[in-house]
Design a protein around this motif. Sequence first.
Motif, PDB file in Angstrom:
ATOM      1  N   ALA A   1      -1.100  -3.442  17.473  1.00 34.21           N
ATOM      2  CA  ALA A   1      -0.212  -2.461  16.855  1.00 34.21           C
ATOM      3  C   ALA A   1       1.166  -3.078  16.647  1.00 34.21           C
ATOM      4  O   ALA A   1       1.700  -3.738  17.545  1.00 34.21           O
ATOM      5  CB  ALA A   1      -0.111  -1.229  17.735  1.00 34.21           C
ATOM      6  N   ALA A   2       1.720  -2.857  15.478  1.00 29.62           N
ATOM      7  CA  ALA A   2       2.997  -3.476  15.135  1.00 29.62           C
ATOM      8  C   ALA A   2       4.103  -2.442  15.004  1.00 29.62           C
ATOM      9  O   ALA A   2       3.870  -1.314  14.569  1.00 29.62           O
ATOM     10  CB  ALA A   2       2.885  -4.249  13.829  1.00 29.62           C
ATOM     11  N   SER A   3       5.294  -2.855  15.379  1.00 29.68           N
ATOM     12  CA  SER A   3       6.497  -2.059  15.119  1.00 29.68           C
ATOM     13  C   SER A   3       7.579  -3.006  14.630  1.00 29.68           C
ATOM     14  O   SER A   3       7.648  -4.160  15.056  1.00 29.68           O
ATOM     15  CB  SER A   3       6.955  -1.328  16.380  1.00 29.68           C
ATOM     16  OG  SER A   3       7.206  -2.235  17.431  1.00 29.68           O
TER      17      SER A   3
ATOM     18  N   ASP B   1      -5.818  -1.299   9.466  1.00 29.44           N
ATOM     19  CA  ASP B   1      -5.558   0.090   9.106  1.00 29.44           C
ATOM     20  C   ASP B   1      -4.082   0.157   8.705  1.00 29.44           C
ATOM     21  O   ASP B   1      -3.206   0.160   9.569  1.00 29.44           O
ATOM     22  CB  ASP B   1      -5.862   1.018  10.278  1.00 29.44           C
ATOM     23  CG  ASP B   1      -5.747   2.494   9.910  1.00 29.44           C
ATOM     24  OD1 ASP B   1      -4.903   2.839   9.056  1.00 29.44           O
ATOM     25  OD2 ASP B   1      -6.478   3.305  10.495  1.00 29.44           O
ATOM     26  N   THR B   2      -3.852   0.214   7.405  1.00 36.13           N
ATOM     27  CA  THR B   2      -2.473   0.171   6.912  1.00 36.13           C
ATOM     28  C   THR B   2      -1.677   1.381   7.381  1.00 36.13           C
ATOM     29  O   THR B   2      -0.504   1.262   7.758  1.00 36.13           O
ATOM     30  CB  THR B   2      -2.479   0.105   5.382  1.00 36.13           C
ATOM     31  OG1 THR B   2      -3.203  -1.053   4.958  1.00 36.13           O
ATOM     32  CG2 THR B   2      -1.062   0.016   4.837  1.00 36.13           C
ATOM     33  N   ALA B   3      -2.308   2.546   7.395  1.00 40.39           N
ATOM     34  CA  ALA B   3      -1.609   3.770   7.785  1.00 40.39           C
ATOM     35  C   ALA B   3      -1.147   3.705   9.239  1.00 40.39           C
ATOM     36  O   ALA B   3      -0.089   4.228   9.587  1.00 40.39           O
ATOM     37  CB  ALA B   3      -2.514   4.974   7.566  1.00 40.39           C
TER      38      ALA B   3
ATOM     39  N   ASP C   1      -4.008  -9.140   1.041  1.00 43.92           N
ATOM     40  CA  ASP C   1      -4.918  -8.512   0.071  1.00 43.92           C
ATOM     41  C   ASP C   1      -6.209  -8.016   0.709  1.00 43.92           C
ATOM     42  O   ASP C   1      -7.102  -7.522   0.022  1.00 43.92           O
ATOM     43  CB  ASP C   1      -5.234  -9.470  -1.089  1.00 43.92           C
ATOM     44  CG  ASP C   1      -6.015 -10.711  -0.651  1.00 43.92           C
ATOM     45  OD1 ASP C   1      -6.288 -11.557  -1.518  1.00 43.92           O
ATOM     46  OD2 ASP C   1      -6.351 -10.834   0.545  1.00 43.92           O
ATOM     47  N   GLY C   2      -6.331  -8.184   2.019  1.00 43.04           N
ATOM     48  CA  GLY C   2      -7.500  -7.703   2.738  1.00 43.04           C
ATOM     49  C   GLY C   2      -8.609  -8.718   2.911  1.00 43.04           C
ATOM     50  O   GLY C   2      -9.577  -8.464   3.647  1.00 43.04           O
ATOM     51  N   SER C   3      -8.519  -9.872   2.257  1.00 41.11           N
ATOM     52  CA  SER C   3      -9.537 -10.898   2.444  1.00 41.11           C
ATOM     53  C   SER C   3      -9.413 -11.478   3.853  1.00 41.11           C
ATOM     54  O   SER C   3      -8.332 -11.471   4.448  1.00 41.11           O
ATOM     55  CB  SER C   3      -9.406 -11.991   1.391  1.00 41.11           C
ATOM     56  OG  SER C   3      -8.122 -12.594   1.445  1.00 41.11           O
TER      57      SER C   3
ATOM     58  N   LEU D   1       2.428  -4.831   8.724  1.00 37.35           N
ATOM     59  CA  LEU D   1       1.347  -5.820   8.800  1.00 37.35           C
ATOM     60  C   LEU D   1       0.702  -6.068   7.448  1.00 37.35           C
ATOM     61  O   LEU D   1       0.200  -7.158   7.184  1.00 37.35           O
ATOM     62  CB  LEU D   1       0.294  -5.371   9.818  1.00 37.35           C
ATOM     63  CG  LEU D   1       0.754  -5.285  11.277  1.00 37.35           C
ATOM     64  CD1 LEU D   1      -0.424  -4.947  12.185  1.00 37.35           C
ATOM     65  CD2 LEU D   1       1.419  -6.571  11.724  1.00 37.35           C
ATOM     66  N   GLY D   2       0.697  -5.070   6.583  1.00 30.74           N
ATOM     67  CA  GLY D   2       0.041  -5.231   5.294  1.00 30.74           C
ATOM     68  C   GLY D   2       0.719  -6.238   4.380  1.00 30.74           C
ATOM     69  O   GLY D   2       0.120  -6.666   3.390  1.00 30.74           O
TER      70      GLY D   2
END
Length: 125
Positions: free
Chosen positions: A23-25, A72-74, A54-56, A29-30
């Motif tokens: 988990a990032a703060s 999980d971008t959200a 890009d998810g790859s 991360l995206g």
Amino acid sequence: QLQLVESGGGLVQPGGSLRLSCAASGLTLGYRAIAWFRQAPGKEREGVSCINSDGSTYNEDSVKGRFTISRDTAKNTVYLQMNSLKPEDTAVYYCAAHSLLFRRCVLKSMDYGYWGQGTQVTVSS
């Protein structure tokens, strides 16, 4: 404050599964390549899996077909699903964010400027 926090490690029997979370703060991360590294006692840190903005994804040969990295971008969280675990997977697992935005992930630790504190994974009967 930039922070990566891993969780989900533990003790599991050979053949079992674990899911690690990162988990990032303070950073999104995206926008960055995110990688999982691991370090076993007496061994050098090695890259395991990484995911691009890009998810790859890319997986190191020893974990292909067993480990899956996802995001999980959200929730601004990256996961490492680990199946069919082996004793040789025992290590401290770290997540890391690439120092630069939108770079392709390569499993070289020097490219990653942000690191979590690590979570222990032990595979043993």
